[in-house]
Scaffold this motif. Sequence first.
Motif, mmCIF file in Angstrom:
data_model
loop_
_atom_site.group_PDB
_atom_site.id
_atom_site.type_symbol
_atom_site.label_atom_id
_atom_site.label_comp_id
_atom_site.label_asym_id
_atom_site.label_seq_id
_atom_site.Cartn_x
_atom_site.Cartn_y
_atom_site.Cartn_z
ATOM 1 N N LEU A 57 0.840 -1.414 0.077
ATOM 2 C CA LEU A 57 -0.184 0.391 0.031
ATOM 3 C C LEU A 57 0.860 1.562 -0.056
ATOM 4 N N SER A 58 0.825 2.568 -0.745
ATOM 5 C CA SER A 58 1.039 3.231 -0.936
ATOM 6 C C SER A 58 1.444 4.343 0.536
ATOM 7 N N ASP A 59 1.985 4.716 1.004
ATOM 8 C CA ASP A 59 1.912 5.665 2.262
ATOM 9 C C ASP A 59 1.830 6.578 1.932
ATOM 10 N N ASP A 60 1.582 7.457 1.816
ATOM 11 C CA ASP A 60 2.508 8.656 1.445
ATOM 12 C C ASP A 60 1.603 10.050 2.619
ATOM 13 N N ARG A 61 1.533 9.416 3.562
ATOM 14 C CA ARG A 61 1.643 10.382 4.686
ATOM 15 C C ARG A 61 2.955 11.243 5.101
ATOM 16 N N GLU A 62 3.400 12.419 5.534
ATOM 17 C CA GLU A 62 3.816 12.906 5.596
ATOM 18 C C GLU A 62 5.380 12.397 6.239
ATOM 19 N N ALA A 63 4.504 12.120 7.894
ATOM 20 C CA ALA A 63 5.500 11.473 8.701
ATOM 21 C C ALA A 63 5.552 10.687 8.331
ATOM 22 N N SER A 64 5.838 9.430 7.335
ATOM 23 C CA SER A 64 5.861 8.210 6.654
ATOM 24 C C SER A 64 7.262 8.411 5.725
ATOM 25 N N ARG A 65 7.203 9.444 5.074
ATOM 26 C CA ARG A 65 8.060 9.893 4.579
ATOM 27 C C ARG A 65 9.220 10.421 4.770
ATOM 28 N N ARG A 66 8.690 11.422 5.961
ATOM 29 C CA ARG A 66 9.684 11.540 6.600
ATOM 30 C C ARG A 66 11.398 10.778 7.611
ATOM 31 N N ARG A 67 10.628 9.516 7.678
ATOM 32 C CA ARG A 67 11.053 8.823 8.585
ATOM 33 C C ARG A 67 12.025 7.691 7.090
ATOM 34 N N ARG A 68 11.678 7.799 5.318
ATOM 35 C CA ARG A 68 11.915 7.204 4.471
ATOM 36 C C ARG A 68 13.379 8.216 4.140
ATOM 37 N N ASN A 69 13.060 9.769 4.388
ATOM 38 C CA ASN A 69 13.683 9.780 3.448
ATOM 39 C C ASN A 69 15.525 10.045 3.178
ATOM 40 N N ARG A 70 15.941 10.559 2.932
ATOM 41 C CA ARG A 70 17.685 10.723 3.165
ATOM 42 C C ARG A 70 18.196 11.250 3.088
ATOM 43 N N CYS A 71 18.691 11.669 4.504
ATOM 44 C CA CYS A 71 19.468 12.593 5.044
ATOM 45 C C CYS A 71 20.655 13.286 4.421
ATOM 46 N N LEU A 112 29.097 11.011 12.128
ATOM 47 C CA LEU A 112 27.296 10.536 11.410
ATOM 48 C C LEU A 112 26.332 10.934 12.284
ATOM 49 N N ARG A 113 26.164 10.854 12.951
ATOM 50 C CA ARG A 113 24.961 11.091 14.027
ATOM 51 C C ARG A 113 24.591 11.974 14.163
ATOM 52 N N GLU A 114 25.165 12.872 14.385
ATOM 53 C CA GLU A 114 25.249 14.466 14.665
ATOM 54 C C GLU A 114 24.827 14.894 13.072
ATOM 55 N N VAL A 115 24.963 15.060 12.423
ATOM 56 C CA VAL A 115 25.036 14.684 11.094
ATOM 57 C C VAL A 115 23.349 14.331 11.090
ATOM 58 N N LYS A 116 22.870 13.438 11.500
ATOM 59 C CA LYS A 116 21.599 12.704 10.847
ATOM 60 C C LYS A 116 20.962 13.282 12.040
ATOM 61 N N SER A 117 21.657 13.649 13.305
ATOM 62 C CA SER A 117 19.949 14.608 14.039
ATOM 63 C C SER A 117 20.199 16.527 13.408
ATOM 64 N N ALA A 118 21.438 16.392 13.257
ATOM 65 C CA ALA A 118 21.380 18.331 12.454
ATOM 66 C C ALA A 118 19.408 17.819 11.145
ATOM 67 N N CYS A 119 19.542 16.748 11.054
ATOM 68 C CA CYS A 119 18.602 16.345 9.145
ATOM 69 C C CYS A 119 17.442 16.288 9.998
ATOM 70 N N ARG A 120 17.628 15.541 10.968
ATOM 71 C CA ARG A 120 16.439 15.454 11.995
ATOM 72 C C ARG A 120 15.036 16.907 12.620
ATOM 73 N N GLU A 121 16.439 18.104 12.869
ATOM 74 C CA GLU A 121 16.200 18.682 13.658
ATOM 75 C C GLU A 121 15.623 20.170 12.446
ATOM 76 N N ASP A 122 16.369 20.026 10.836
ATOM 77 C CA ASP A 122 16.023 21.010 9.985
ATOM 78 C C ASP A 122 16.952 21.686 10.299
ATOM 79 N N ARG A 123 17.786 21.612 10.476
ATOM 80 C CA ARG A 123 19.034 22.247 11.561
ATOM 81 C C ARG A 123 20.354 22.288 10.136
ATOM 82 N N ASN A 124 21.555 22.973 9.734
ATOM 83 C CA ASN A 124 22.426 23.240 9.520
ATOM 84 C C ASN A 124 23.503 21.676 8.892
#
Length: 294
Positions: free
Chosen positions: A121-135, A201-213
Amino acid sequence: MKTSTPTSTNKLLVSAIVFLTFTAVLMSSLLFTSCTDSTEVAFDETSLIERIESATDKQVVAIEDLPTATSAALSSDYLDSYFVSAELAPGLGYRVVASTDNLERTEQTSDVFFTLDGNRLSDDREASRRRRNRCFQFVFPITFIMPDDTSITLESRDDWVLIRTWYADNPDANERPELVFPVDIMFEDGEVQTIVDLEELREVKSACREDRNRRRCFRLNLPLTFFMPDNSTITVEERDDWSLLREYYIANPDDVGTKPELVFPVDATYRDGSVVTFNNENEMLAAREECRDN
């Protein structure tokens, strides 16, 4: 009174007008029906996902008992993933937890939903897309050390299947592979950054989740020298020399996960072009913390 008879030309003109009118009506009808059907399908899939998710009578099922069709998902969007658990919502469909060794992904796990027949099933909900996004994107090749201390090098994104194949051939293996550092990652604008260890690498991903540089506010200037776990030293004189550290860990798989020790003092350049000298690790860590706070 004399009645005029339509000429052949007039008859053809009338026929053409009738045909064009009929065609326009038919196309409009088909377009409307197509759009309506597409909207209804998307709405129905989202609705079904939400019903599966909220079902209170879900039953745990073994991965091997999932419908055969679910394996198709692992060959497309989930090439870098594997299924770890599954539940059946009776009369509705399946909720499957997928995990990944691909650290590009914002989150390591995500939910995948299937019909009772095993169609995804196509899960186009915003929260689901964010979890699968590439940082970010890895710059290939990248190498993993497997639980038996062998190494697998991925030359392209399609090679993620090599990891899955290894586990299919080694069903008793419980540990996941370890990524060999350093690695290069690329951001959306094409900028490449070298990541020395998992913490960075975790620092980069943390910044990605928090939408900062996600970019470092300073970079260490070459040359850099590292003490390796076996007390040898490796000096990185230029960018290509980062591969020397990777080669060390591939040759010494038991040391993977033990970060090399940077030799101080080192110089660093900030984004504004200013240069500072760090005399020890504490000074460098304090500067990184200040970057995160700002």
